[in-house]
Design an enzyme around this catalytic site. Structure first.
Site, PDB file in Angstrom:
ATOM      1  N   TYR A  25      50.093  36.077  34.040  1.00 15.63           N
ATOM      2  CA  TYR A  25      49.540  37.002  35.034  1.00 15.63           C
ATOM      3  C   TYR A  25      48.152  36.569  35.489  1.00 15.63           C
ATOM      4  O   TYR A  25      47.871  36.518  36.692  1.00 15.63           O
ATOM      5  CB  TYR A  25      49.480  38.422  34.478  1.00 15.63           C
ATOM      6  N   HIS A 113      39.450  35.184  39.500  1.00 14.17           N
ATOM      7  CA  HIS A 113      40.188  35.703  40.642  1.00 14.17           C
ATOM      8  C   HIS A 113      39.223  35.936  41.805  1.00 14.17           C
ATOM      9  O   HIS A 113      38.115  36.430  41.607  1.00 14.17           O
ATOM     10  CB  HIS A 113      40.890  37.009  40.288  1.00 14.17           C
ATOM     11  N   HIS A 131      36.171  38.238  40.146  1.00 11.45           N
ATOM     12  CA  HIS A 131      36.091  38.695  38.760  1.00 11.45           C
ATOM     13  C   HIS A 131      36.806  37.710  37.846  1.00 11.45           C
ATOM     14  O   HIS A 131      37.520  36.815  38.312  1.00 11.45           O
ATOM     15  CB  HIS A 131      36.691  40.097  38.612  1.00 11.45           C
ATOM     16  N   HIS A 133      39.178  37.128  34.243  1.00 14.35           N
ATOM     17  CA  HIS A 133      40.015  37.569  33.127  1.00 14.35           C
ATOM     18  C   HIS A 133      39.875  36.517  32.029  1.00 14.35           C
ATOM     19  O   HIS A 133      40.206  35.345  32.244  1.00 14.35           O
ATOM     20  CB  HIS A 133      41.483  37.682  33.540  1.00 14.35           C
TER      21      HIS A 133
END
Length: 245
Positions: A25, A113, A131, A133
């Site tokens: 993801y 992202h 941002h 992850h």
């Protein structure tokens, strides 16, 4: 203008999560491939030998061999200062990841992202929100070459090579969370200053900052994209109520 956002979450087999699916993801791989335009940069670090050439094997092995009540991964999601150029954002995200994982050499995967596209690769009509992850393991890489199955066994203090990679307990504490929230603000502000920007972020609550004339902002994340598709969420309902107030 730079905003402060940092949240921590974790995934476990008992909770129904999958480490490999989470890696897919955030990197927009596998069934999330159609959203790959959203990904600006990825990197991996501290992977054991069995996953050095293909980091996804680490997360697949976690799904297969980690204890049922054990954590598969820890995730830290944080907003990047929009004032910084991509190369500056990459350097900042990398340095922060190293500060969180470097001492114990915790295997990690990081993805930046753009905050411009939804999970289907369609341009959003919301303001750009770059941002990061960051997912990482609680098991430190001590340099011992283990099979994937052995890696996720219980650690053996007297004979480390016969047991699994030891877990780091400090990252479960509230003190750790408080420390990394402040650390991110310090590192982001240092980067902003170094590159000639006046904007600053603050990890403290509005009350702690002495600000009483506005409510805290909410991070919309994927809930904002769902709203655009006509799917209501509790997060966006709360966001609307705050905006109205």
């Amino acid at each position: 203008m730079a905003i402060y956002h940092l949240c921590v979450s974790s995934g476990s087999r008992g909770g129904g999560q999958s480490a490999a699916a989470k890696a897919d993801y955030i990197e927009r791989e596998g069934k999330y491939k159609e959203g790959e335009k959203e990904v600006a940069y990825t990197e991996h670090g501290h992977m054991p030998e069995f996953a050095a050439a293909d980091p996804r094997q680490y997360w697949e092995a976690a799904d297969l061999y980690e204890r049922e009540n054990g954590r598969l991964y820890q995730q830290v999601e944080f907003a990047l200062p929009i004032e910084l150029e991509l190369r500056e954002q990459i350097a900042l995200a990398h340095d922060f990841a190293q500060r969180l994982t470097g001492a114990e050499k915790l295997p990690y995967t990081l993805a930046i992202h753009k905050g411009e596209y939804d999970h289907r690769g369609k341009k959003t009509d919301t303001p750009r929100n770059p941002h990061v992850h960051l997912i990482f393991s609680e098991r430190g890489n001590d340099g011992i070459n283990r099979s994937p199955e052995l890696w996720f066994k219980r650690a053996n203090k007297s004979a480390p090579e016969k047991g699994g990679a030891a877990k780091v307990r400090s990252i479960k504490s509230r003190e750790w969370l408080v420390e990394i929230r402040e650390l991110w603000a310090v590192m982001a502000n240092e980067s902003l200053e170094r590159h000639g920007h006046e904007s600053r972020i603050d990890h403290r609550t509005l009350i702690a900052q002495g600000i009483t004339d506005r409510l805290p902002q909410t991070h919309r994340g994927i809930a904002g994209h769902m709203q655009q598709r006509g799917i209501p969420t509790e997060r966006m309902e709360a966001h609307a109520q705050r905006h109205q107030a």
